[in-house]
Design a protein around this motif. Structure first.
Motif, PDB file in Angstrom:
ATOM      1  N   TRP A  66      11.078  34.201  83.599  1.00 16.72           N
ATOM      2  CA  TRP A  66      11.906  35.395  83.511  1.00 16.72           C
ATOM      3  C   TRP A  66      12.271  35.978  84.884  1.00 16.72           C
ATOM      4  O   TRP A  66      13.453  36.223  85.141  1.00 16.72           O
ATOM      5  N   PRO A  67      11.338  36.216  85.800  1.00 16.61           N
ATOM      6  CA  PRO A  67      11.738  36.778  87.094  1.00 16.61           C
ATOM      7  C   PRO A  67      12.643  35.832  87.888  1.00 16.61           C
ATOM      8  O   PRO A  67      13.561  36.285  88.580  1.00 16.61           O
ATOM      9  N   ILE A  68      12.425  34.532  87.771  1.00  6.77           N
ATOM     10  CA  ILE A  68      13.257  33.575  88.483  1.00  6.77           C
ATOM     11  C   ILE A  68      14.689  33.635  87.961  1.00  6.77           C
ATOM     12  O   ILE A  68      15.651  33.693  88.743  1.00  6.77           O
ATOM     13  N   CYS A  69      14.838  33.640  86.651  1.00  6.41           N
ATOM     14  CA  CYS A  69      16.173  33.720  86.052  1.00  6.41           C
ATOM     15  C   CYS A  69      16.850  35.035  86.410  1.00  6.41           C
ATOM     16  O   CYS A  69      18.058  35.076  86.665  1.00  6.41           O
ATOM     17  N   LEU A  70      16.095  36.116  86.432  1.00  4.85           N
ATOM     18  CA  LEU A  70      16.649  37.417  86.779  1.00  4.85           C
ATOM     19  C   LEU A  70      17.188  37.437  88.210  1.00  4.85           C
ATOM     20  O   LEU A  70      18.288  37.950  88.464  1.00  4.85           O
ATOM     21  N   VAL A  71      16.456  36.846  89.144  1.00  2.03           N
ATOM     22  CA  VAL A  71      16.908  36.790  90.534  1.00  2.03           C
ATOM     23  C   VAL A  71      18.161  35.930  90.667  1.00  2.03           C
ATOM     24  O   VAL A  71      19.106  36.278  91.384  1.00  2.03           O
ATOM     25  N   ILE A  72      18.203  34.804  89.955  1.00  5.45           N
ATOM     26  CA  ILE A  72      19.376  33.921  90.022  1.00  5.45           C
ATOM     27  C   ILE A  72      20.607  34.620  89.470  1.00  5.45           C
ATOM     28  O   ILE A  72      21.689  34.576  90.077  1.00  5.45           O
ATOM     29  N   VAL A  73      20.478  35.285  88.323  1.00  4.99           N
ATOM     30  CA  VAL A  73      21.619  35.996  87.742  1.00  4.99           C
ATOM     31  C   VAL A  73      22.085  37.123  88.662  1.00  4.99           C
ATOM     32  O   VAL A  73      23.297  37.309  88.871  1.00  4.99           O
ATOM     33  N   ALA A  74      21.153  37.853  89.248  1.00 10.78           N
ATOM     34  CA  ALA A  74      21.528  38.936  90.165  1.00 10.78           C
ATOM     35  C   ALA A  74      22.229  38.392  91.409  1.00 10.78           C
ATOM     36  O   ALA A  74      23.213  38.977  91.883  1.00 10.78           O
ATOM     37  N   ALA A  75      21.755  37.260  91.937  1.00 11.17           N
ATOM     38  CA  ALA A  75      22.389  36.668  93.109  1.00 11.17           C
ATOM     39  C   ALA A  75      23.800  36.183  92.781  1.00 11.17           C
ATOM     40  O   ALA A  75      24.738  36.386  93.578  1.00 11.17           O
ATOM     41  N   LEU A  76      23.972  35.558  91.626  1.00  6.51           N
ATOM     42  CA  LEU A  76      25.307  35.106  91.222  1.00  6.51           C
ATOM     43  C   LEU A  76      26.247  36.283  91.001  1.00  6.51           C
ATOM     44  O   LEU A  76      27.424  36.235  91.388  1.00  6.51           O
ATOM     45  N   PHE A  77      25.748  37.336  90.385  1.00  4.14           N
ATOM     46  CA  PHE A  77      26.565  38.529  90.175  1.00  4.14           C
ATOM     47  C   PHE A  77      27.000  39.128  91.506  1.00  4.14           C
ATOM     48  O   PHE A  77      28.180  39.463  91.693  1.00  4.14           O
ATOM     49  N   THR A  78      26.064  39.254  92.438  1.00  2.37           N
ATOM     50  CA  THR A  78      26.388  39.825  93.741  1.00  2.37           C
ATOM     51  C   THR A  78      27.382  38.957  94.495  1.00  2.37           C
ATOM     52  O   THR A  78      28.341  39.457  95.094  1.00  2.37           O
ATOM     53  N   TYR A  79      27.189  37.650  94.464  1.00  2.00           N
ATOM     54  CA  TYR A  79      28.116  36.734  95.129  1.00  2.00           C
ATOM     55  C   TYR A  79      29.515  36.840  94.519  1.00  2.00           C
ATOM     56  O   TYR A  79      30.513  36.958  95.243  1.00  2.00           O
ATOM     57  N   ASN A  80      29.609  36.805  93.204  1.00  2.00           N
ATOM     58  CA  ASN A  80      30.911  36.905  92.548  1.00  2.00           C
ATOM     59  C   ASN A  80      31.577  38.247  92.821  1.00  2.00           C
ATOM     60  O   ASN A  80      32.801  38.316  92.997  1.00  2.00           O
ATOM     61  N   LEU A  81      30.786  39.309  92.873  1.00  2.00           N
ATOM     62  CA  LEU A  81      31.325  40.632  93.173  1.00  2.00           C
ATOM     63  C   LEU A  81      31.892  40.692  94.584  1.00  2.00           C
ATOM     64  O   LEU A  81      32.994  41.220  94.800  1.00  2.00           O
ATOM     65  N   THR A  82      31.161  40.143  95.550  1.00  2.00           N
ATOM     66  CA  THR A  82      31.662  40.170  96.932  1.00  2.00           C
ATOM     67  C   THR A  82      32.882  39.270  97.105  1.00  2.00           C
ATOM     68  O   THR A  82      33.767  39.577  97.906  1.00  2.00           O
ATOM     69  N   MET A  83      32.951  38.175  96.364  1.00  2.00           N
ATOM     70  CA  MET A  83      34.124  37.309  96.445  1.00  2.00           C
ATOM     71  C   MET A  83      35.338  37.972  95.793  1.00  2.00           C
ATOM     72  O   MET A  83      36.452  37.904  96.321  1.00  2.00           O
ATOM     73  N   LYS A  84      35.137  38.627  94.677  1.00  2.00           N
ATOM     74  CA  LYS A  84      36.240  39.253  93.938  1.00  2.00           C
ATOM     75  C   LYS A  84      36.816  40.441  94.703  1.00  2.00           C
ATOM     76  O   LYS A  84      38.026  40.644  94.715  1.00  2.00           O
ATOM     77  N   THR A  85      35.944  41.244  95.328  1.00  2.00           N
ATOM     78  CA  THR A  85      36.407  42.429  96.044  1.00  2.00           C
ATOM     79  C   THR A  85      36.875  42.121  97.450  1.00  2.00           C
ATOM     80  O   THR A  85      37.458  42.979  98.109  1.00  2.00           O
ATOM     81  N   GLY A  86      36.605  40.895  97.938  1.00  2.00           N
ATOM     82  CA  GLY A  86      37.022  40.533  99.288  1.00  2.00           C
ATOM     83  C   GLY A  86      36.067  40.999 100.371  1.00  2.00           C
ATOM     84  O   GLY A  86      36.366  40.882 101.559  1.00  2.00           O
ATOM     85  N   GLU A  87      34.949  41.521  99.991  1.00  2.00           N
ATOM     86  CA  GLU A  87      33.974  42.014 100.966  1.00  2.00           C
ATOM     87  C   GLU A  87      33.234  40.894 101.687  1.00  2.00           C
ATOM     88  O   GLU A  87      32.588  41.136 102.706  1.00  2.00           O
ATOM     89  N   MET A  88      33.322  39.678 101.187  1.00  2.00           N
ATOM     90  CA  MET A  88      32.660  38.547 101.852  1.00  2.00           C
ATOM     91  C   MET A  88      33.222  38.350 103.252  1.00  2.00           C
ATOM     92  O   MET A  88      32.482  38.029 104.186  1.00  2.00           O
ATOM     93  N   GLU A  89      34.517  38.557 103.417  1.00  2.00           N
ATOM     94  CA  GLU A  89      35.126  38.438 104.752  1.00  2.00           C
ATOM     95  C   GLU A  89      34.583  39.508 105.689  1.00  2.00           C
ATOM     96  O   GLU A  89      34.354  39.243 106.872  1.00  2.00           O
ATOM     97  N   GLN A  90      34.397  40.705 105.166  1.00  2.00           N
ATOM     98  CA  GLN A  90      33.818  41.787 105.969  1.00  2.00           C
ATOM     99  C   GLN A  90      32.405  41.425 106.413  1.00  2.00           C
ATOM    100  O   GLN A  90      32.019  41.660 107.561  1.00  2.00           O
ATOM    101  N   ILE A  91      31.626  40.842 105.514  1.00  2.00           N
ATOM    102  CA  ILE A  91      30.256  40.430 105.852  1.00  2.00           C
ATOM    103  C   ILE A  91      30.289  39.322 106.900  1.00  2.00           C
ATOM    104  O   ILE A  91      29.498  39.325 107.853  1.00  2.00           O
TER     105      ILE A  91
END
Length: 110
Positions: A66-91
């Motif tokens: 459960w904690p492993i899956c939770l971390v993976i889902v959170a990381a994917l969500f954060t990555y997709n969010l930064t890609m969608k908003t364009g903030e990855m370039e800022q980072i």
């Protein structure tokens, strides 16, 4: 009698230490063998029925995953969010301004 119970209770942990440190066995193989040792002890020595032993094993596996899956889902969500908003370039710009040395950047990101 109490010492024998202590050794039997510690046997799966002792097996993991020996298998991982001395035998250099892969972790997933050593853990499966430790699970089997634990199940044999639970059924054989402590007289726990097989259904309770199996459900306890499934519960332990799910509690570990459960904690492993939770971390993976959170990381994917954060990555997709930064890609969608364009903030990855800022980072990327922010990290590139810290140093031109790729080793330093790897240490910061790590």
């Amino acid at each position: 009698m109490l010492f024998i119970r202590f050794i039997l209770a510690m046997l799966p942990i002792i097996w993991l230490i020996v298998a991982l440190c001395r035998l250099k066995m892969a972790g997933h193989k050593a853990c499966v063998i430790a699970l089997l040792i634990t199940m044999v002890e639970a059924i054989g020595y402590w007289k726990l029925d097989a259904v309770c032993t199996a459900t306890a094993a499934v519960e332990g596996i799910l509690n570990a995953l459960w904690p492993i899956c939770l971390v993976i889902v959170a990381a994917l969500f954060t990555y997709n969010l930064t890609m969608k908003t364009g903030e990855m370039e800022q980072i990327k710009k922010m990290l590139a301004s810290v140093s031109k040395d790729k080793r330093v950047l790897a240490l910061i990101i790590g």
